[in-house]
Design a protein around this motif. Structure first.
Motif, PDB file in Angstrom:
ATOM      1  N   THR A   1       9.378 -16.935   2.942  1.00 54.04           N
ATOM      2  CA  THR A   1      10.157 -16.979   1.708  1.00 54.04           C
ATOM      3  C   THR A   1      10.232 -15.592   1.091  1.00 54.04           C
ATOM      4  N   HIS A   2       9.133 -14.840   1.229  1.00 54.99           N
ATOM      5  CA  HIS A   2       9.138 -13.436   0.802  1.00 54.99           C
ATOM      6  C   HIS A   2       7.919 -12.728   1.366  1.00 54.99           C
ATOM      7  N   PHE A   3       8.006 -11.393   1.356  1.00 60.51           N
ATOM      8  CA  PHE A   3       6.837 -10.574   1.667  1.00 60.51           C
ATOM      9  C   PHE A   3       6.970  -9.239   0.957  1.00 60.51           C
ATOM     10  N   LYS A   4       5.830  -8.563   0.847  1.00 57.97           N
ATOM     11  CA  LYS A   4       5.807  -7.232   0.244  1.00 57.97           C
ATOM     12  C   LYS A   4       4.704  -6.433   0.918  1.00 57.97           C
TER      13      LYS A   4
ATOM     14  N   LEU B   1       5.776   3.809  -0.505  1.00 60.00           N
ATOM     15  CA  LEU B   1       6.926   2.981  -0.107  1.00 60.00           C
ATOM     16  C   LEU B   1       6.533   1.534  -0.347  1.00 60.00           C
ATOM     17  N   THR B   2       7.381   0.821  -1.036  1.00 57.48           N
ATOM     18  CA  THR B   2       7.176  -0.613  -1.200  1.00 57.48           C
ATOM     19  C   THR B   2       8.303  -1.314  -0.459  1.00 57.48           C
ATOM     20  N   VAL B   3       7.933  -2.063   0.563  1.00 53.10           N
ATOM     21  CA  VAL B   3       8.904  -2.784   1.382  1.00 53.10           C
ATOM     22  C   VAL B   3       8.875  -4.234   0.929  1.00 53.10           C
TER      23      VAL B   3
ATOM     24  N   LEU C   1      -1.539   1.098   5.024  1.00 49.23           N
ATOM     25  CA  LEU C   1      -1.261  -0.165   4.351  1.00 49.23           C
ATOM     26  C   LEU C   1      -2.219  -0.314   3.175  1.00 49.23           C
ATOM     27  N   VAL C   2      -1.684  -0.327   1.977  1.00 46.15           N
ATOM     28  CA  VAL C   2      -2.484  -0.500   0.775  1.00 46.15           C
ATOM     29  C   VAL C   2      -2.650  -1.984   0.479  1.00 46.15           C
ATOM     30  N   GLU C   3      -1.549  -2.713   0.562  1.00 45.16           N
ATOM     31  CA  GLU C   3      -1.616  -4.159   0.372  1.00 45.16           C
ATOM     32  C   GLU C   3      -0.427  -4.833   1.032  1.00 45.16           C
ATOM     33  N   ALA C   4      -0.636  -6.086   1.380  1.00 43.11           N
ATOM     34  CA  ALA C   4       0.442  -6.890   1.955  1.00 43.11           C
ATOM     35  C   ALA C   4       0.356  -8.291   1.374  1.00 43.11           C
ATOM     36  N   THR C   5       1.505  -8.860   1.088  1.00 44.93           N
ATOM     37  CA  THR C   5       1.611 -10.254   0.674  1.00 44.93           C
ATOM     38  C   THR C   5       2.707 -10.869   1.533  1.00 44.93           C
ATOM     39  N   ILE C   6       2.363 -11.934   2.215  1.00 40.42           N
ATOM     40  CA  ILE C   6       3.316 -12.624   3.085  1.00 40.42           C
ATOM     41  C   ILE C   6       3.278 -14.098   2.714  1.00 40.42           C
ATOM     42  N   CYS C   7       4.425 -14.649   2.340  1.00 45.39           N
ATOM     43  CA  CYS C   7       4.476 -16.033   1.915  1.00 45.39           C
ATOM     44  C   CYS C   7       5.287 -16.858   2.916  1.00 45.39           C
ATOM     45  N   THR C   8       4.580 -17.692   3.650  1.00 47.73           N
ATOM     46  CA  THR C   8       5.210 -18.643   4.574  1.00 47.73           C
ATOM     47  C   THR C   8       4.839 -20.024   4.039  1.00 47.73           C
ATOM     48  N   ALA C   9       4.260 -20.912   4.853  1.00 46.59           N
ATOM     49  CA  ALA C   9       3.795 -22.208   4.365  1.00 46.59           C
ATOM     50  C   ALA C   9       2.646 -22.016   3.370  1.00 46.59           C
ATOM     51  N   VAL C  10       1.916 -20.920   3.537  1.00 46.13           N
ATOM     52  CA  VAL C  10       0.874 -20.503   2.596  1.00 46.13           C
ATOM     53  C   VAL C  10       1.072 -19.018   2.316  1.00 46.13           C
TER      54      VAL C  10
END
Length: 167
Positions: A85-88, A119-121, A27-36
Motif C-alpha cells: 500500500t505504501h513504503f518509505k 534521499l527519501t524514497v 539505510l537510515v529507516e524503512a517502512t513497508i506496508c503490505t498485509a502488515v
C-alpha cells in the motif's frame, strides 16, 4: 529540497531494489506496508557484535547499514502478487561521497559540518517519488549545498536513466 516524481515506476523499482544503483547510500529507516507494516531501523546494533567483529566491520564507522546490505531484504518484503500500500526509505549518502558534492557548493562549508545528504524514497497510491534534503551539525544559513545536492541528484537520476519530473 526538491521532489522528483518517478514516471517509469517498474524500471525505477527494478533499479532501486534489484541493482547496485543506490548502493552509495546508507539505510537510515524503512517502512513497508503490505498485509502488515514492517519497520526497519538502519542503525547498526553494536551489541550484536563481539569486539573483534565490530572493529573489523567496515560500516561500523557509518552508524547505519549500507543500502546494499538490506536491499534484498526490502525487496523480499515488497515482492509478491500484490503491491504494497505504501513504503518509505530514508537514505543518507555515504560520508566518503559528501566532499564530492561539496566541491560545487559553498567553499566555506566543510564535510564535518554536513550531518547528511538525504534521499527519501516514497511509494503511495501507485506513485513513487524521491525527495532530497540536507542536515547539518549546526545551523547554516547558506542554501548553496541544498542547491548543489539537488543538482547532483538531477545528474545522478539522468545518468542512471531514472525518468522523473520535478514538482
Amino acid at each position: 529540497m526538491t521532489s522528483f516524481h518517478i514516471t517509469e515506476l517498474k524500471k525505477f523499482m527494478g533499479k532501486l531494489l534489484g541493482t547496485s544503483c543506490f548502493d552509495s547510500f546508507l539505510l537510515v529507516e524503512a517502512t513497508i506496508c503490505t498485509a502488515v507494516e514492517y519497520k526497519i531501523d538502519g542503525r547498526i546494533n553494536k551489541d550484536f557484535y563481539d569486539k573483534e567483529e565490530w572493529e573489523a566491520l567496515p560500516e561500523a564507522s557509518y552508524g547505519y547499514v549500507p543500502w546494499g546490505s538490506l536491499r534484498q531484504t526490502c525487496f523480499d518484503l515488497i515482492k509478491g502478487r500484490r503491491t504494497p500500500t505504501h513504503f518509505k526509505f530514508v537514505l543518507h549518502l555515504m560520508p566518503e561521497y559528501v566532499s564530492g558534492v561539496l566541491k560545487g557548493a559553498d567553499a566555506s562549508l566543510s564535510a564535518e559540518q554536513v550531518k547528511a545528504l538525504v534521499l527519501t524514497v516514497k511509494y503511495d497510491n501507485g506513485a513513487a517519488s524521491i525527495v532530497t534534503g540536507t542536515a547539518f551539525t549546526s545551523f547554516v544559513m547558506d542554501k548553496t549545498l541544498d542547491m548543489q545536492w539537488d543538482k547532483t541528484m538531477r545528474q545522478f537520476l539522468a545518468k542512471k536513466e531514472i525518468a522523473c519530473t520535478e514538482g
